[in-house]
Design an enzyme around this catalytic site. Sequence first.
Site, mmCIF file in Angstrom:
data_model
loop_
_atom_site.group_PDB
_atom_site.id
_atom_site.type_symbol
_atom_site.label_atom_id
_atom_site.label_comp_id
_atom_site.label_asym_id
_atom_site.label_seq_id
_atom_site.Cartn_x
_atom_site.Cartn_y
_atom_site.Cartn_z
ATOM 1 N N SER A 27 0.828 -1.206 0.000
ATOM 2 C CA SER A 27 0.000 0.000 0.000
ATOM 3 C C SER A 27 0.863 1.257 0.000
ATOM 4 O O SER A 27 2.069 1.214 0.282
ATOM 5 C CB SER A 27 -0.911 0.007 1.227
ATOM 6 O OG SER A 27 -0.147 -0.079 2.417
ATOM 7 N N TYR A 128 1.221 -21.670 10.502
ATOM 8 C CA TYR A 128 2.011 -20.434 10.422
ATOM 9 C C TYR A 128 3.447 -20.716 10.827
ATOM 10 O O TYR A 128 4.395 -20.315 10.139
ATOM 11 C CB TYR A 128 1.382 -19.367 11.319
ATOM 12 C CG TYR A 128 2.288 -18.201 11.611
ATOM 13 C CD1 TYR A 128 2.737 -17.364 10.599
ATOM 14 C CD2 TYR A 128 2.705 -17.927 12.920
ATOM 15 C CE1 TYR A 128 3.571 -16.293 10.876
ATOM 16 C CE2 TYR A 128 3.531 -16.859 13.198
ATOM 17 C CZ TYR A 128 3.969 -16.049 12.174
ATOM 18 O OH TYR A 128 4.805 -14.997 12.439
ATOM 19 N N LYS A 132 7.317 -20.647 8.685
ATOM 20 C CA LYS A 132 8.558 -20.012 9.121
ATOM 21 C C LYS A 132 9.699 -21.022 9.225
ATOM 22 O O LYS A 132 10.867 -20.666 9.055
ATOM 23 C CB LYS A 132 8.335 -19.293 10.449
ATOM 24 C CG LYS A 132 7.352 -18.124 10.350
ATOM 25 C CD LYS A 132 7.870 -17.035 9.420
ATOM 26 C CE LYS A 132 6.967 -15.803 9.445
ATOM 27 N NZ LYS A 132 7.526 -14.660 8.707
ATOM 28 N N ARG A 166 1.919 -14.363 30.121
ATOM 29 C CA ARG A 166 2.927 -15.082 29.344
ATOM 30 C C ARG A 166 3.861 -14.131 28.585
ATOM 31 O O ARG A 166 4.994 -14.483 28.273
ATOM 32 C CB ARG A 166 2.265 -16.064 28.374
ATOM 33 C CG ARG A 166 1.538 -15.412 27.199
ATOM 34 C CD ARG A 166 0.886 -16.466 26.310
ATOM 35 N NE ARG A 166 0.204 -15.861 25.181
ATOM 36 C CZ ARG A 166 0.803 -15.594 24.010
ATOM 37 N NH1 ARG A 166 2.068 -15.891 23.839
ATOM 38 N NH2 ARG A 166 0.108 -15.045 23.029
#
Length: 243
Positions: A27, A128, A132, A166
């Site tokens: 964008s 996901y 990676k 966490r």
Amino acid sequence: TGASGRIGRCLRYALRDDYRMVLFNRSKIDDLGATETLMQGDTTNAAAVEAAARGADVIVDMAGVSDVAPFREKLLLTNILGTYNVFEAARVAGVPRVVYASTHHVVGYYPAGQRVDETVPFRPSSMYGVTKCFAEATGRLYADKAGLQVICLRIGFFRDRPLEERHLAVWISPGDMARLVRCAVEAPTIHFEVVYGISNNARRFWDLSRAREVLGYVPQDDAEAYAPELLQGPSEGWSERIG
């Protein structure tokens, strides 16, 4: 890449006074600084990535789907094809170094509190995370076979502040994120490295030793400052400070 994302914006504002930046982004970006040039494009377009890479000294790759998402609809193109295109663009354009935004999700299924460093086997917690793992393996291939200098940053929870318990172990502050990337850009004598991207958190269970040793990364912030307001009572299961 990914210059309008959460981490991308942080890096632009923190580092643009010291580097000339080519921002490769889907964008339009309206607040370009004097040292910034925008090239609009998508990492799934190999030719566009190669054009943006020409003349660069380092690619800092922060593009991609950054959380759990449908594999076929989102992760496959952006995190698999797009990542391949970035490494291949670096090779074709002669860019010597790639700093890649990996994630702690590649080791997300190790028990919380277990000491984890860069040598442990992959244990992803989602598709996901799997994408990676692919990216880190691709970076290793391009380092070994094409001679690229590759640094994969296993980034923790990036926000202005930790939001829940966490995060006291896995948070990385904006200031430390910029410090880490600056170190990765400027470190000498890199072949292939995987390091953890977190702040100097007292409760951390990811080892920062390698980041200190090879990059000179010295984080300044500690999520423990937010512990009194995040902890509702005694907390168990946290390891002692390591790394």
